[in-house]
Scaffold this motif. Structure first.
Motif, PDB file in Angstrom:
ATOM      1  N   LEU A 166       0.810  -1.210   0.000  1.00  0.00           N
ATOM      2  CA  LEU A 166       0.000   0.000   0.000  1.00  0.00           C
ATOM      3  C   LEU A 166       0.849   1.268   0.000  1.00  0.00           C
ATOM      4  CD1 LEU A 166      -2.807  -0.992   2.525  1.00  0.00           C
ATOM      5  CD2 LEU A 166      -3.032  -0.671   0.061  1.00  0.00           C
ATOM      6  N   THR A 167       2.028   1.198   0.583  1.00  0.00           N
ATOM      7  CA  THR A 167       2.891   2.370   0.685  1.00  0.00           C
ATOM      8  C   THR A 167       3.355   2.870  -0.683  1.00  0.00           C
ATOM      9  OG1 THR A 167       3.613   1.631   2.842  1.00  0.00           O
ATOM     10  CG2 THR A 167       4.988   3.244   1.779  1.00  0.00           C
ATOM     11  N   SER A 168       3.441   1.992  -1.645  1.00  0.00           N
ATOM     12  CA  SER A 168       3.911   2.387  -2.977  1.00  0.00           C
ATOM     13  C   SER A 168       3.007   3.415  -3.632  1.00  0.00           C
ATOM     14  CB  SER A 168       4.015   1.156  -3.882  1.00  0.00           C
ATOM     15  OG  SER A 168       4.892   0.221  -3.332  1.00  0.00           O
ATOM     16  N   PHE A 169       1.720   3.339  -3.388  1.00  0.00           N
ATOM     17  CA  PHE A 169       0.781   4.250  -4.032  1.00  0.00           C
ATOM     18  C   PHE A 169       0.947   5.700  -3.565  1.00  0.00           C
ATOM     19  CE2 PHE A 169      -3.413   6.108  -4.837  1.00  0.00           C
ATOM     20  CZ  PHE A 169      -3.535   5.830  -6.190  1.00  0.00           C
ATOM     21  N   PRO A 170       0.979   5.980  -2.248  1.00  0.00           N
ATOM     22  CA  PRO A 170       1.220   7.367  -1.827  1.00  0.00           C
ATOM     23  C   PRO A 170       2.579   7.906  -2.265  1.00  0.00           C
ATOM     24  CG  PRO A 170       0.402   6.082   0.004  1.00  0.00           C
ATOM     25  CD  PRO A 170       0.654   5.135  -1.100  1.00  0.00           C
ATOM     26  N   ILE A 171       3.584   7.034  -2.326  1.00  0.00           N
ATOM     27  CA  ILE A 171       4.895   7.481  -2.791  1.00  0.00           C
ATOM     28  C   ILE A 171       4.780   8.021  -4.208  1.00  0.00           C
ATOM     29  CG2 ILE A 171       7.200   6.676  -3.467  1.00  0.00           C
ATOM     30  CD1 ILE A 171       6.984   4.663  -1.128  1.00  0.00           C
ATOM     31  N   THR A 191      -5.382   9.411   1.164  1.00  0.00           N
ATOM     32  CA  THR A 191      -6.355   8.362   1.469  1.00  0.00           C
ATOM     33  C   THR A 191      -5.686   6.998   1.607  1.00  0.00           C
ATOM     34  OG1 THR A 191      -8.045   9.607   0.264  1.00  0.00           O
ATOM     35  CG2 THR A 191      -8.497   7.282   0.702  1.00  0.00           C
ATOM     36  N   VAL A 192      -4.895   6.620   0.618  1.00  0.00           N
ATOM     37  CA  VAL A 192      -4.222   5.317   0.675  1.00  0.00           C
ATOM     38  C   VAL A 192      -3.110   5.343   1.727  1.00  0.00           C
ATOM     39  CG1 VAL A 192      -2.940   3.605  -0.660  1.00  0.00           C
ATOM     40  CG2 VAL A 192      -4.837   4.819  -1.704  1.00  0.00           C
ATOM     41  N   GLY A 193      -2.497   6.495   1.939  1.00  0.00           N
ATOM     42  CA  GLY A 193      -1.453   6.615   2.957  1.00  0.00           C
ATOM     43  C   GLY A 193      -1.977   6.366   4.364  1.00  0.00           C
ATOM     44  N   VAL A 194      -3.182   6.823   4.653  1.00  0.00           N
ATOM     45  CA  VAL A 194      -3.776   6.572   5.964  1.00  0.00           C
ATOM     46  C   VAL A 194      -4.049   5.077   6.144  1.00  0.00           C
ATOM     47  CG1 VAL A 194      -5.846   6.955   7.364  1.00  0.00           C
ATOM     48  CG2 VAL A 194      -4.710   8.886   6.280  1.00  0.00           C
ATOM     49  N   VAL A 195      -4.570   4.434   5.103  1.00  0.00           N
ATOM     50  CA  VAL A 195      -4.815   2.987   5.171  1.00  0.00           C
ATOM     51  C   VAL A 195      -3.491   2.242   5.363  1.00  0.00           C
ATOM     52  CG1 VAL A 195      -5.681   0.994   3.893  1.00  0.00           C
ATOM     53  CG2 VAL A 195      -6.926   3.145   3.812  1.00  0.00           C
ATOM     54  N   ALA A 196      -2.462   2.636   4.633  1.00  0.00           N
ATOM     55  CA  ALA A 196      -1.146   2.001   4.775  1.00  0.00           C
ATOM     56  C   ALA A 196      -0.588   2.229   6.176  1.00  0.00           C
ATOM     57  CB  ALA A 196      -0.182   2.547   3.728  1.00  0.00           C
ATOM     58  N   ALA A 197      -0.796   3.411   6.738  1.00  0.00           N
ATOM     59  CA  ALA A 197      -0.305   3.697   8.084  1.00  0.00           C
ATOM     60  C   ALA A 197      -1.004   2.817   9.124  1.00  0.00           C
ATOM     61  CB  ALA A 197      -0.503   5.168   8.421  1.00  0.00           C
ATOM     62  N   PHE A 223       1.180  -4.024  11.972  1.00  0.00           N
ATOM     63  CA  PHE A 223       2.371  -4.843  11.772  1.00  0.00           C
ATOM     64  C   PHE A 223       3.420  -4.508  12.823  1.00  0.00           C
ATOM     65  CE2 PHE A 223       6.565  -5.473   9.837  1.00  0.00           C
ATOM     66  CZ  PHE A 223       6.485  -6.812   9.492  1.00  0.00           C
ATOM     67  N   TYR A 224       3.613  -3.238  13.085  1.00  0.00           N
ATOM     68  CA  TYR A 224       4.627  -2.775  14.029  1.00  0.00           C
ATOM     69  C   TYR A 224       4.333  -3.259  15.447  1.00  0.00           C
ATOM     70  CZ  TYR A 224       7.397   0.536  16.750  1.00  0.00           C
ATOM     71  OH  TYR A 224       8.262   1.096  17.633  1.00  0.00           O
ATOM     72  N   LEU A 225       3.071  -3.228  15.847  1.00  0.00           N
ATOM     73  CA  LEU A 225       2.710  -3.605  17.205  1.00  0.00           C
ATOM     74  C   LEU A 225       2.675  -5.116  17.410  1.00  0.00           C
ATOM     75  CD1 LEU A 225      -0.026  -0.932  17.853  1.00  0.00           C
ATOM     76  CD2 LEU A 225       2.288  -0.993  18.793  1.00  0.00           C
ATOM     77  N   VAL A 226       2.424  -5.879  16.351  1.00  0.00           N
ATOM     78  CA  VAL A 226       2.315  -7.336  16.475  1.00  0.00           C
ATOM     79  C   VAL A 226       3.679  -8.009  16.458  1.00  0.00           C
ATOM     80  CG1 VAL A 226       1.463  -9.406  15.298  1.00  0.00           C
ATOM     81  CG2 VAL A 226      -0.023  -7.429  15.580  1.00  0.00           C
ATOM     82  N   ARG A 227       4.573  -7.531  15.629  1.00  0.00           N
ATOM     83  CA  ARG A 227       5.884  -8.176  15.501  1.00  0.00           C
ATOM     84  C   ARG A 227       6.782  -7.752  16.660  1.00  0.00           C
ATOM     85  NH1 ARG A 227       6.329 -11.572  10.802  1.00  0.00           N
ATOM     86  NH2 ARG A 227       8.521 -11.075  10.790  1.00  0.00           N
TER      87      ARG A 227
END
Length: 154
Positions: free
Chosen positions: A24-29, A63-69, A75-79
């Motif tokens: 998802l991060t690729s799209f806002p970039i 919009t996509v950046g918020v979803v990616a965040a 991911f950050y909290l689980v790993r």
């Protein structure tokens, strides 16, 4: 002596081996970079089409950046390995800064004509891309660094 690296364990929230937040991060970039390019095109040509492109690119990127965040935070909290690193918090704050800059940039682009881009729209687009590059570097260091559970290439 045991290795300081956590063995590679693929994420369960992945498509073809790539985590969802990375996809998802690729799209806002792309959107924020193209918004800077269309701002430069508007600055050089004064064609209102470029202003509209910039505004829509910023909106789509936010919009996509918020979803990616959100996916990235999960991911950050689980790993475990990523929670142990301070770099993760720095990357998270950098992501928030990029999204806030893009939001204010979109508000500036919502004004009328030449004043929407010059000078603040173009400056905010450049600042957003600069902050995005720093955050990407931090995120890549986090994803592929030691202790993250990701692949390390050393």
């Amino acid at each position: 002596m045991p290795s300081p690296y956590v063995p590679y364990s693929p994420s369960k929230a992945a498509i073809a081996g790539h985590t969802i937040h990375r996809l998802l991060t690729s799209f806002p970039i792309a959107c924020f970079t193209l918004a800077l390019a269309t701002d430069i095109a508007y600055w050089r040509t004064s064609n209102l089409m470029w202003l509209e492109f910039s505004a829509w690119l910023l909106l789509a990127g936010i919009t996509v950046g918020v979803v990616a965040a959100v996916f990235s935070a999960i991911f950050y909290l689980v790993r475990y390995g990523t929670r142990a690193l301070r770099l993760g918090w720095t990357a998270a704050i950098g992501t928030l800064i990029v999204l806030v800059l893009a939001f204010f940039n979109n508000l500036v682009h919502a004004t009328d004509g030449w004043t929407a881009i010059m000078p603040w729209g173009l400056a905010l687009s450049a600042l957003t891309v600069l902050a995005m590059l720093v955050t990407l570097w931090l995120g890549a260091s986090l994803a592929y660094g030691p202790g993250t559970g990701g692949r390390t290439y050393d």
